[in-house]
Design a protein around this motif. Structure first.
Motif, PDB file in Angstrom:
ATOM      1  N   SER A 103      27.344  31.668  51.965  1.00  0.00           N
ATOM      2  CA  SER A 103      26.010  31.561  51.374  1.00  0.00           C
ATOM      3  C   SER A 103      25.176  32.794  51.719  1.00  0.00           C
ATOM      4  O   SER A 103      25.135  33.231  52.870  1.00  0.00           O
ATOM      5  CB  SER A 103      25.324  30.308  51.918  1.00  0.00           C
ATOM      6  OG  SER A 103      24.044  30.174  51.361  1.00  0.00           O
ATOM      7  N   GLY A 104      24.555  33.377  50.713  1.00  0.00           N
ATOM      8  CA  GLY A 104      23.675  34.521  50.922  1.00  0.00           C
ATOM      9  C   GLY A 104      24.353  35.878  50.900  1.00  0.00           C
ATOM     10  O   GLY A 104      23.680  36.897  50.955  1.00  0.00           O
ATOM     11  N   GLU A 105      25.672  35.922  50.828  1.00  0.00           N
ATOM     12  CA  GLU A 105      26.360  37.217  50.804  1.00  0.00           C
ATOM     13  C   GLU A 105      26.293  37.845  49.422  1.00  0.00           C
ATOM     14  O   GLU A 105      26.394  37.155  48.420  1.00  0.00           O
ATOM     15  CB  GLU A 105      27.837  37.059  51.185  1.00  0.00           C
ATOM     16  CG  GLU A 105      28.063  36.824  52.645  1.00  0.00           C
ATOM     17  CD  GLU A 105      29.533  36.793  52.996  1.00  0.00           C
ATOM     18  OE1 GLU A 105      29.865  37.303  54.070  1.00  0.00           O
ATOM     19  OE2 GLU A 105      30.344  36.251  52.223  1.00  0.00           O
ATOM     20  N   SER A 106      26.130  39.158  49.408  1.00  0.00           N
ATOM     21  CA  SER A 106      26.162  39.911  48.157  1.00  0.00           C
ATOM     22  C   SER A 106      27.423  40.774  48.148  1.00  0.00           C
ATOM     23  O   SER A 106      28.069  40.986  49.173  1.00  0.00           O
ATOM     24  CB  SER A 106      24.933  40.823  48.057  1.00  0.00           C
ATOM     25  OG  SER A 106      25.007  41.851  49.036  1.00  0.00           O
ATOM     26  N   ALA A 107      27.746  41.286  46.976  1.00  0.00           N
ATOM     27  CA  ALA A 107      28.905  42.163  46.853  1.00  0.00           C
ATOM     28  C   ALA A 107      28.749  43.383  47.755  1.00  0.00           C
ATOM     29  O   ALA A 107      29.705  43.817  48.400  1.00  0.00           O
ATOM     30  CB  ALA A 107      29.096  42.589  45.391  1.00  0.00           C
ATOM     31  N   TRP A 108      27.549  43.932  47.832  1.00  0.00           N
ATOM     32  CA  TRP A 108      27.318  45.112  48.658  1.00  0.00           C
ATOM     33  C   TRP A 108      27.554  44.800  50.127  1.00  0.00           C
ATOM     34  O   TRP A 108      28.218  45.564  50.836  1.00  0.00           O
ATOM     35  CB  TRP A 108      25.900  45.641  48.452  1.00  0.00           C
ATOM     36  CG  TRP A 108      25.677  46.943  49.157  1.00  0.00           C
ATOM     37  CD1 TRP A 108      25.954  48.187  48.677  1.00  0.00           C
ATOM     38  CD2 TRP A 108      25.189  47.135  50.493  1.00  0.00           C
ATOM     39  NE1 TRP A 108      25.658  49.139  49.633  1.00  0.00           N
ATOM     40  CE2 TRP A 108      25.185  48.515  50.755  1.00  0.00           C
ATOM     41  CE3 TRP A 108      24.750  46.275  51.488  1.00  0.00           C
ATOM     42  CZ2 TRP A 108      24.755  49.050  51.962  1.00  0.00           C
ATOM     43  CZ3 TRP A 108      24.330  46.806  52.700  1.00  0.00           C
ATOM     44  CH2 TRP A 108      24.339  48.184  52.928  1.00  0.00           C
ATOM     45  N   VAL A 109      27.032  43.682  50.609  1.00  0.00           N
ATOM     46  CA  VAL A 109      27.202  43.306  52.014  1.00  0.00           C
ATOM     47  C   VAL A 109      28.682  43.112  52.331  1.00  0.00           C
ATOM     48  O   VAL A 109      29.178  43.597  53.348  1.00  0.00           O
ATOM     49  CB  VAL A 109      26.387  42.024  52.343  1.00  0.00           C
ATOM     50  CG1 VAL A 109      26.803  41.433  53.685  1.00  0.00           C
ATOM     51  CG2 VAL A 109      24.906  42.327  52.332  1.00  0.00           C
ATOM     52  N   ILE A 110      29.388  42.418  51.448  1.00  0.00           N
ATOM     53  CA  ILE A 110      30.812  42.173  51.668  1.00  0.00           C
ATOM     54  C   ILE A 110      31.581  43.490  51.677  1.00  0.00           C
ATOM     55  O   ILE A 110      32.350  43.769  52.607  1.00  0.00           O
ATOM     56  CB  ILE A 110      31.374  41.221  50.596  1.00  0.00           C
ATOM     57  CG1 ILE A 110      30.737  39.830  50.749  1.00  0.00           C
ATOM     58  CG2 ILE A 110      32.894  41.139  50.688  1.00  0.00           C
ATOM     59  CD1 ILE A 110      30.972  38.910  49.561  1.00  0.00           C
ATOM     60  N   GLU A 138      27.808  39.988  40.510  1.00  0.00           N
ATOM     61  CA  GLU A 138      26.379  39.680  40.581  1.00  0.00           C
ATOM     62  C   GLU A 138      26.127  38.176  40.608  1.00  0.00           C
ATOM     63  O   GLU A 138      24.996  37.737  40.785  1.00  0.00           O
ATOM     64  CB  GLU A 138      25.645  40.321  39.402  1.00  0.00           C
ATOM     65  CG  GLU A 138      25.676  41.832  39.470  1.00  0.00           C
ATOM     66  CD  GLU A 138      24.961  42.482  38.306  1.00  0.00           C
ATOM     67  OE1 GLU A 138      24.223  41.794  37.580  1.00  0.00           O
ATOM     68  OE2 GLU A 138      25.149  43.695  38.129  1.00  0.00           O
ATOM     69  N   ARG A 139      27.182  37.391  40.433  1.00  0.00           N
ATOM     70  CA  ARG A 139      27.041  35.932  40.418  1.00  0.00           C
ATOM     71  C   ARG A 139      28.002  35.268  41.406  1.00  0.00           C
ATOM     72  O   ARG A 139      28.667  34.295  41.073  1.00  0.00           O
ATOM     73  CB  ARG A 139      27.286  35.396  39.010  1.00  0.00           C
ATOM     74  CG  ARG A 139      26.261  35.862  38.006  1.00  0.00           C
ATOM     75  CD  ARG A 139      26.495  35.207  36.661  1.00  0.00           C
ATOM     76  NE  ARG A 139      25.514  35.629  35.710  1.00  0.00           N
ATOM     77  CZ  ARG A 139      24.404  34.960  35.428  1.00  0.00           C
ATOM     78  NH1 ARG A 139      24.154  33.826  36.036  1.00  0.00           N
ATOM     79  NH2 ARG A 139      23.559  35.419  34.545  1.00  0.00           N
ATOM     80  N   LEU A 140      28.051  35.808  42.611  1.00  0.00           N
ATOM     81  CA  LEU A 140      28.925  35.239  43.632  1.00  0.00           C
ATOM     82  C   LEU A 140      28.385  33.891  44.090  1.00  0.00           C
ATOM     83  O   LEU A 140      27.173  33.707  44.221  1.00  0.00           O
ATOM     84  CB  LEU A 140      29.042  36.180  44.830  1.00  0.00           C
ATOM     85  CG  LEU A 140      29.723  37.517  44.575  1.00  0.00           C
ATOM     86  CD1 LEU A 140      29.708  38.361  45.851  1.00  0.00           C
ATOM     87  CD2 LEU A 140      31.137  37.320  44.077  1.00  0.00           C
ATOM     88  N   GLN A 141      29.287  32.965  44.328  1.00  0.00           N
ATOM     89  CA  GLN A 141      28.936  31.632  44.806  1.00  0.00           C
ATOM     90  C   GLN A 141      29.668  31.369  46.123  1.00  0.00           C
ATOM     91  O   GLN A 141      30.808  31.806  46.297  1.00  0.00           O
ATOM     92  CB  GLN A 141      29.365  30.568  43.780  1.00  0.00           C
ATOM     93  CG  GLN A 141      28.697  30.699  42.429  1.00  0.00           C
ATOM     94  CD  GLN A 141      27.215  30.406  42.484  1.00  0.00           C
ATOM     95  OE1 GLN A 141      26.780  29.513  43.189  1.00  0.00           O
ATOM     96  NE2 GLN A 141      26.438  31.189  41.758  1.00  0.00           N
TER      97      GLN A 141
END
Length: 64
Positions: free
Chosen positions: A20-27, A49-52
């Motif tokens: 929860s709360g992770e973005s592609a950039w952070v990952i 842009e729509r990670l769940q």
């Protein structure tokens, strides 16, 4: 040698389960030291842009 064998038997990626709360950039950048473009090319068909939470992403191995 064992090291040579392991190079040929390991998968070319790791798997990451989105939290929860992770973005592609952070990952990509913070957790694995790769670019968002590398993450995207390893996960065709997934809109980064729509990670769940719970989604599984392939993380390319950056071995030299």
């Amino acid at each position: 040698t064992e090291q040579d064998i392991s190079k040929h038997t390991t998968t070319p990626w790791k798997t990451h389960q989105v939290a929860s709360g992770e973005s592609a950039w952070v990952i990509a950048v913070r957790q694995y030291g790769i670019t968002v473009e590398q993450l995207a090319s390893s996960n065709p068909g997934i809109n980064l842009e729509r990670l769940q939470p719970g989604m599984r992403l392939r993380i390319p191995s950056m071995t030299n």
